[in-house]
Design a protein around this motif. Structure first.
Motif, PDB file in Angstrom:
ATOM      1  N   GLU A 298       3.742   3.322   8.689  1.00 46.56           N
ATOM      2  CA  GLU A 298       2.410   2.927   9.168  1.00 46.56           C
ATOM      3  C   GLU A 298       1.354   3.958   8.780  1.00 46.56           C
ATOM      4  O   GLU A 298       0.256   3.608   8.325  1.00 46.56           O
ATOM      5  CB  GLU A 298       2.443   2.732  10.678  1.00 46.56           C
ATOM      6  N   HIS A 299       1.673   5.238   8.949  1.00 49.94           N
ATOM      7  CA  HIS A 299       0.722   6.294   8.572  1.00 49.94           C
ATOM      8  C   HIS A 299       0.455   6.278   7.073  1.00 49.94           C
ATOM      9  O   HIS A 299      -0.700   6.413   6.641  1.00 49.94           O
ATOM     10  CB  HIS A 299       1.262   7.661   8.984  1.00 49.94           C
ATOM     11  N   TYR A 300       1.508   6.116   6.270  1.00 46.23           N
ATOM     12  CA  TYR A 300       1.333   6.086   4.823  1.00 46.23           C
ATOM     13  C   TYR A 300       0.514   4.865   4.404  1.00 46.23           C
ATOM     14  O   TYR A 300      -0.365   4.954   3.541  1.00 46.23           O
ATOM     15  CB  TYR A 300       2.683   6.045   4.116  1.00 46.23           C
ATOM     16  N   ALA A 301       0.838   3.712   4.993  1.00 47.53           N
ATOM     17  CA  ALA A 301       0.168   2.465   4.606  1.00 47.53           C
ATOM     18  C   ALA A 301      -1.314   2.494   4.948  1.00 47.53           C
ATOM     19  O   ALA A 301      -2.152   1.979   4.196  1.00 47.53           O
ATOM     20  CB  ALA A 301       0.853   1.276   5.270  1.00 47.53           C
ATOM     21  N   SER A 302      -1.647   3.102   6.087  1.00 47.29           N
ATOM     22  CA  SER A 302      -3.042   3.139   6.527  1.00 47.29           C
ATOM     23  C   SER A 302      -3.850   4.225   5.826  1.00 47.29           C
ATOM     24  O   SER A 302      -5.079   4.215   5.852  1.00 47.29           O
ATOM     25  CB  SER A 302      -3.111   3.369   8.035  1.00 47.29           C
ATOM     26  N   GLY A 303      -3.155   5.183   5.201  1.00 47.90           N
ATOM     27  CA  GLY A 303      -3.837   6.280   4.534  1.00 47.90           C
ATOM     28  C   GLY A 303      -4.161   7.462   5.424  1.00 47.90           C
ATOM     29  O   GLY A 303      -4.774   8.431   4.962  1.00 47.90           O
ATOM     30  N   THR A 304      -3.741   7.429   6.698  1.00 49.86           N
ATOM     31  CA  THR A 304      -4.009   8.573   7.568  1.00 49.86           C
ATOM     32  C   THR A 304      -3.219   9.802   7.141  1.00 49.86           C
ATOM     33  O   THR A 304      -3.632  10.933   7.389  1.00 49.86           O
ATOM     34  CB  THR A 304      -3.694   8.246   9.042  1.00 49.86           C
TER      35      THR A 304
ATOM     36  N   THR B 280       0.807  -1.220   0.000  1.00 55.93           N
ATOM     37  CA  THR B 280       0.000   0.000   0.000  1.00 55.93           C
ATOM     38  C   THR B 280       0.842   1.273   0.000  1.00 55.93           C
ATOM     39  O   THR B 280       0.292   2.371  -0.072  1.00 55.93           O
ATOM     40  CB  THR B 280      -0.933   0.019   1.222  1.00 55.93           C
TER      41      THR B 280
ATOM     42  N   ASP C 174      -1.171  11.079   3.542  1.00 57.42           N
ATOM     43  CA  ASP C 174      -0.760  10.839   2.156  1.00 57.42           C
ATOM     44  C   ASP C 174       0.278  11.886   1.784  1.00 57.42           C
ATOM     45  O   ASP C 174      -0.051  13.069   1.626  1.00 57.42           O
ATOM     46  CB  ASP C 174      -1.960  10.928   1.218  1.00 57.42           C
TER      47      ASP C 174
END
Length: 337
Positions: free
Chosen positions: A291-297, A141, A299
């Protein structure tokens, strides 16, 4: 392989160099994307302090914001790394000193910094040599654009963590560059009220489009109570202003570096009971940024204005914007172009 080389102040070339060979505990990464940052521009101009201190010298190969795929491994490295997408830490401590053994390898006196310090070749090349201990695997992701923004994202996340923000807190970020805007995005994701201070209306308009609550020039900054101020700018005057603007008993985070010394009156710091935090690297923030990038919180991709090949790096470092660039502050490099 092809690599971008700075040969002296304002002199550069794309050269054919020997490809890296992994030693024990090392891997070779086929670079997919790399970022160009202010530190790289300072090496190109000759103004970077490491040149004066002897921590770096020409010719040098820059590039410390990167992602790619592991293509070869050395002795002692699990072969399952081959074919995995990854990014990695810039700061490579000696692994033996007291600082390294207590988790502070990023301030090891004898550290290498990829593409920056000690002659370790950087990522503006087709391949990069990295210790396996510095790697961070990237989930599917997180694409190449975001992957090459993990390193600045780690810095920005550490700055926000250093500000000790609670949801609803009001924070002022000085400087709408890559680190400042990423810090703003992390703070927004945390639930803070985020304001940005900058110089030009186009950069401030871009910050507003990213979701900050206010973006101001110095003369228009409203009189607000700021629970934290993050100085991500390069002006020698702003560290003192950050201290003036923060509420008593709160925090100032310094992550921007000016080309000349800045002065802070510690009497103000004491009388306001302010906590000051300095942030050198993204090391401890890399996993969190992923983690923030992968979760979409968060971008980070809108910050990238353009992508060039190795032949376009010299012009970017000299200050030119590629034709058709978007409004973001970051230029990426694809060594395969």
């Amino acid at each position: 392989m092809r690599a971008f080389v700075i040969t002296g102040p304002r002199r550069s070339a794309v050269r054919e160099v020997d490809p890296p060979v992994p030693g024990s505990g090392q891997v070779v990464v086929d670079v997919e994307r790399a970022g160009v940052c202010g530190t790289d521009a300072e090496f190109f101009s000759g103004e970077m302090d490491y040149l004066r201190r002897g921590h770096a010298r020409y010719p040098m190969r820059i590039g410390h914001e990167w992602c790619g795929t592991v293509s070869a491994v050395g002795d002692g490295v699990d072969r399952s790394w081959i074919g995995r997408r990854t990014t990695g830490d810039t700061m490579l401590g000696c692994g033996r000193c007291r600082r390294c053994l207590t988790g502070l390898q990023h301030v090891c006196e004898d550290r290498f910094e990829i593409g920056i310090r000690g002659g370790w070749p950087g990522a503006l090349a087709e391949q990069l040599l990295v210790p396996v201990t510095a790697l961070h695997a990237l989930p599917d992701t997180v694409d190449a654009v975001a992957g090459a923004l993990v390193e600045p994202g780690g810095n920005a996340l550490r700055a926000v963590e250093g500000a000790a923000l609670e949801p609803g807190a009001r924070v002022l970020v000085l400087g709408p560059g890559t680190i400042g805007l990423l810090a703003a995005r992390f703070a927004v994701a945390l639930g803070a009220e985020v304001h940005v201070l900058g110089l030009s209306e186009p950069s401030l308009e871009f910050a507003r489009a990213l979701g900050v609550h206010g973006a101001w020039t110095g003369e228009r900054l409203p009189s607000l109570a700021f629970d934290a101020v993050i100085d991500a700018a390069t002006s020698p005057d702003l560290p003192a202003r950050a201290l003036d603007l923060v509420e008593p008993g709160k925090r100032v985070v310094y992550i921007g570096l000016a080309a000349t010394p800045s002065t802070v009156d510690t009497r103000t710091m004491v009388l306001k009971d302010v906590t000051a935090v300095g942030v050198l690297s993204g090391s401890a923030g890399l996993a969190g940024a992923i983690e923030h990038y992968a979760s979409g919180t968060v971008d980070p991709r809108p910050l990238v204005a353009a992508t060039v090949g190795l032949d376009g790096v010299g012009g970017v470092l000299a200050g030119s914007r590629p034709t058709g660039s978007g409004p973001g502050p970051k230029i990426h490099v694809d060594p395969r172009l």
